[in-house]
Write a protein that holds these residues in place. Structure first.
Motif, PDB file in Angstrom:
ATOM      1  N   UNK A 106      -5.912  17.632  -4.700  1.00 22.18           N
ATOM      2  CA  UNK A 106      -7.008  16.730  -4.319  1.00 22.18           C
ATOM      3  C   UNK A 106      -6.862  15.356  -4.967  1.00 22.18           C
ATOM      4  N   UNK A 107      -6.192  15.290  -6.115  1.00 24.50           N
ATOM      5  CA  UNK A 107      -6.015  13.977  -6.766  1.00 24.50           C
ATOM      6  C   UNK A 107      -4.968  13.129  -6.062  1.00 24.50           C
ATOM      7  N   UNK A 108      -4.198  13.728  -5.166  1.00 23.45           N
ATOM      8  CA  UNK A 108      -3.074  13.017  -4.537  1.00 23.45           C
ATOM      9  C   UNK A 108      -3.428  12.432  -3.179  1.00 23.45           C
ATOM     10  N   UNK A 109      -4.666  12.610  -2.764  1.00 24.65           N
ATOM     11  CA  UNK A 109      -5.114  12.030  -1.499  1.00 24.65           C
ATOM     12  C   UNK A 109      -6.413  11.269  -1.726  1.00 24.65           C
ATOM     13  N   UNK A 110      -6.627  10.263  -0.924  1.00 24.92           N
ATOM     14  CA  UNK A 110      -7.871   9.500  -1.047  1.00 24.92           C
ATOM     15  C   UNK A 110      -7.726   8.229  -1.843  1.00 24.92           C
ATOM     16  N   UNK A 111      -6.488   7.836  -2.161  1.00 21.78           N
ATOM     17  CA  UNK A 111      -6.200   6.543  -2.799  1.00 21.78           C
ATOM     18  C   UNK A 111      -6.787   6.417  -4.208  1.00 21.78           C
ATOM     19  N   UNK A 112      -6.739   7.524  -4.944  1.00 21.24           N
ATOM     20  CA  UNK A 112      -7.162   7.487  -6.339  1.00 21.24           C
ATOM     21  C   UNK A 112      -6.197   6.685  -7.211  1.00 21.24           C
ATOM     22  N   UNK A 113      -5.052   6.324  -6.620  1.00 25.24           N
ATOM     23  CA  UNK A 113      -4.035   5.578  -7.357  1.00 25.24           C
ATOM     24  C   UNK A 113      -4.144   4.069  -7.154  1.00 25.24           C
ATOM     25  N   UNK A 114      -5.187   3.623  -6.466  1.00 23.17           N
ATOM     26  CA  UNK A 114      -5.290   2.197  -6.137  1.00 23.17           C
ATOM     27  C   UNK A 114      -5.381   1.323  -7.384  1.00 23.17           C
ATOM     28  N   UNK A 115      -6.161   1.743  -8.361  1.00 28.00           N
ATOM     29  CA  UNK A 115      -6.293   0.940  -9.581  1.00 28.00           C
ATOM     30  C   UNK A 115      -4.962   0.852 -10.315  1.00 28.00           C
ATOM     31  N   UNK A 116      -4.242   1.968 -10.357  1.00 26.67           N
ATOM     32  CA  UNK A 116      -2.939   1.949 -11.026  1.00 26.67           C
ATOM     33  C   UNK A 116      -1.950   1.043 -10.303  1.00 26.67           C
ATOM     34  N   UNK A 117      -2.047   1.002  -8.982  1.00 27.03           N
ATOM     35  CA  UNK A 117      -1.182   0.087  -8.231  1.00 27.03           C
ATOM     36  C   UNK A 117      -1.500  -1.360  -8.597  1.00 27.03           C
ATOM     37  N   UNK A 118      -2.782  -1.676  -8.719  1.00 23.37           N
ATOM     38  CA  UNK A 118      -3.171  -3.027  -9.136  1.00 23.37           C
ATOM     39  C   UNK A 118      -2.643  -3.325 -10.536  1.00 23.37           C
ATOM     40  N   UNK A 119      -2.716  -2.325 -11.429  1.00 20.51           N
ATOM     41  CA  UNK A 119      -2.208  -2.520 -12.793  1.00 20.51           C
ATOM     42  C   UNK A 119      -0.697  -2.764 -12.802  1.00 20.51           C
ATOM     43  N   UNK A 120       0.026  -2.114 -11.894  1.00 19.93           N
ATOM     44  CA  UNK A 120       1.469  -2.364 -11.801  1.00 19.93           C
ATOM     45  C   UNK A 120       1.737  -3.812 -11.409  1.00 19.93           C
TER      46      UNK A 120
END
Length: 466
Positions: free
Chosen positions: A364-378
């Motif tokens: 469930x953590x791998x869907x729904x764009x929970x990684x968007x903030x980390x992408x911004x941090x990159x």
């Protein structure tokens, strides 16, 4: 013992109470739980009267020994309280005492009022409850800490606004409630400290007319200090309000845990499953498995909230000193205490009988764009101002939705359009749940090692007696 209701104030009255009013007026059915505190206060008062020269040593000794006998008998068999038609617990004890020692028993109330008597009894009772409930908090916290220890690395979607936000771990979530419960327990300990002043000797409102050593009474009953204004001492119910409020905040926190876990156990989430010991079924639908224990934790908040509302309403605008309105404090208070204790125990049972589905939660953590903030941090790491990175990642999310993929799977064209700075970066590797968790490596963060550190700290903290 006579069936006639015992009254401590009947000298002026020729007639008896109307039976309907008598039932409304009687408090023995609920203030009976103060019986042992009333005996303890009476023992201290008998000794105080002897020190003041009101009773001789033999009289005081007889009263104290008889009160001890009454206590021992009631501890074994409380049925005489059930059979009594006394107005209140104070009347019951005096009536029982007089039946055994005659007129000597009538001397015990010299210089004392039921007003300072009940104020003392209630504080003594609450002191015991406040001590006991610390153990209930600690037991629940330990269960949650053990759950956190077993799931320190178990990823779970974290939510804001009930929308998936960023990955956390289930252990981190469990520890959030440990923190809340710690504040609740501390809040009640603070209330106990403010309550720790003995009102005995304040009389009805003006103070006793006999030279009783009030500081000695305080010491005998285990109080830290003595009250210094008789008007306030007999009418003060701040401690009742504070303790009910403390119960309410604890119940609010339990209801938040309940709501979170009810959702996580729903078929829409399905990462938690509760055991048979805390689940029920449906009388109609055979497939149902209902989280009724948690629903009751959530629902019972209303009782404790109601108790606080009752007492706030009752005490608002009361004139000095004692008023009969204050008799209404006990039923609401006792219900709040009982409900809070029961709910802490049930929450512990739930925490000990829950199963977490690691595989489903991680997925469930791998869907729904929970990684968007980390992408911004990159992108920030490549020199892009955060506000601009935030805006561009929003565009990337829109592009991913159009392509039907997650951010780490964006087409080369989409990546080049919104984040050329990340050319050559392996987004699939950088945006794994494990990588995102590891970046939250700060005090209070959800990095696995930070969660384990907090688990160790809580185990050490909770290993000492409550």
């Amino acid at each position: 013992m006579s069936d006639k209701p015992a009254k401590l104030w009947g000298g002026r009255f020729a007639g008896g109470l109307h039976p309907i009013f008598d039932e409304l007026n009687r408090s023995l059915p609920f203030d009976r739980r103060l019986v042992f505190q009333d005996i303890d206060g009476s023992v201290a008062w008998a000794n105080g009267l002897a020190q003041a020269g009101v009773l001789n040593a033999d009289e005081a000794a007889k009263l104290v020994s008889t009160l001890g006998e009454i206590r021992a008998e009631l501890e074994k068999d409380p049925s005489p309280i059930d059979a009594s038609r006394a107005e209140d617990v104070h009347s019951f004890i005096e009536e029982t005492l007089v039946a055994r020692v005659g007129d000597l028993g009538k001397k015990l109330h010299t210089g004392r009022s039921r007003n300072d008597q009940v104020a003392t009894d209630l504080k003594l009772y609450l002191r015991g409850w406040l001590t006991d409930v610390q153990g209930e908090f600690q037991a629940l916290q330990l269960s949650l800490v053990e759950l956190a220890s077993a799931h320190a690395d178990a990823a779970l979607p974290g939510y804001t606004h009930l929308q998936r936000a960023q990955p956390v771990t289930f252990g981190h979530q469990c520890l959030a409630y440990v923190e809340m419960l710690a504040r609740d327990a501390e809040r009640l300990r603070d209330a106990a400290g403010r309550m720790d002043a003995c009102p005995l000797g304040s009389g009805a409102l003006a103070g006793t007319a006999y030279p009783v050593d009030r500081d000695g009474l305080s010491r005998a009953l285990g109080f830290a200090r003595t009250t210094h204004n008789s008007l306030d001492a007999v009418s003060d119910r701040d401690h009742v309000l504070e303790i009910i409020f403390g119960c309410l905040t604890a119940m609010l926190h339990l209801s938040r845990l309940a709501e979170d876990w009810i959702f996580l156990a729903s078929q829409e989430s399905a990462v938690l499953r509760f055991g048979d010991t805390v689940s029920t079924g449906s009388s109609l639908m055979p497939q149902k498995r209902n989280p009724d224990a948690l629903e009751l934790l959530r629902g019972k908040v209303g009782r404790v909230h109601g108790a606080l509302t009752t007492l706030v309403t009752t005490t608002k605008g009361l004139p000095l000193a004692y008023d009969k309105d204050l008799q209404e404090d006990k039923e609401a208070l006792f219900d709040a205490l009982d409900t809070t204790t029961a709910c802490l125990r049930v929450a512990k049972l739930v925490a000990e009988d829950v199963v977490f589905d690691r595989t489903r939660a991680l997925a469930a953590t791998r869907v729904g764009y929970l990684d968007a903030t980390d992408l911004a941090d990159l992108m920030v790491g490549r020199g892009v101002p955060f506000r601009e990175a935030h805006d561009r990642v929003g565009q990337a999310v829109n592009a991913a939705i159009e392509e039907g993929v997650e951010l780490g799977e964006l087409s080369a064209a989409a990546r080049a359009a919104v984040m050329p700075e990340l050319e050559g970066v392996d987004l699939a590797a950088e945006l794994t749940t494990e990588a995102m968790l590891s970046r939250r490596d700060v005090i209070g963060g959800t990095a696995v090692e930070r969660v384990r550190d907090e688990v160790a700290a809580w185990k050490k903290r909770l290993s000492s007696p409550a």
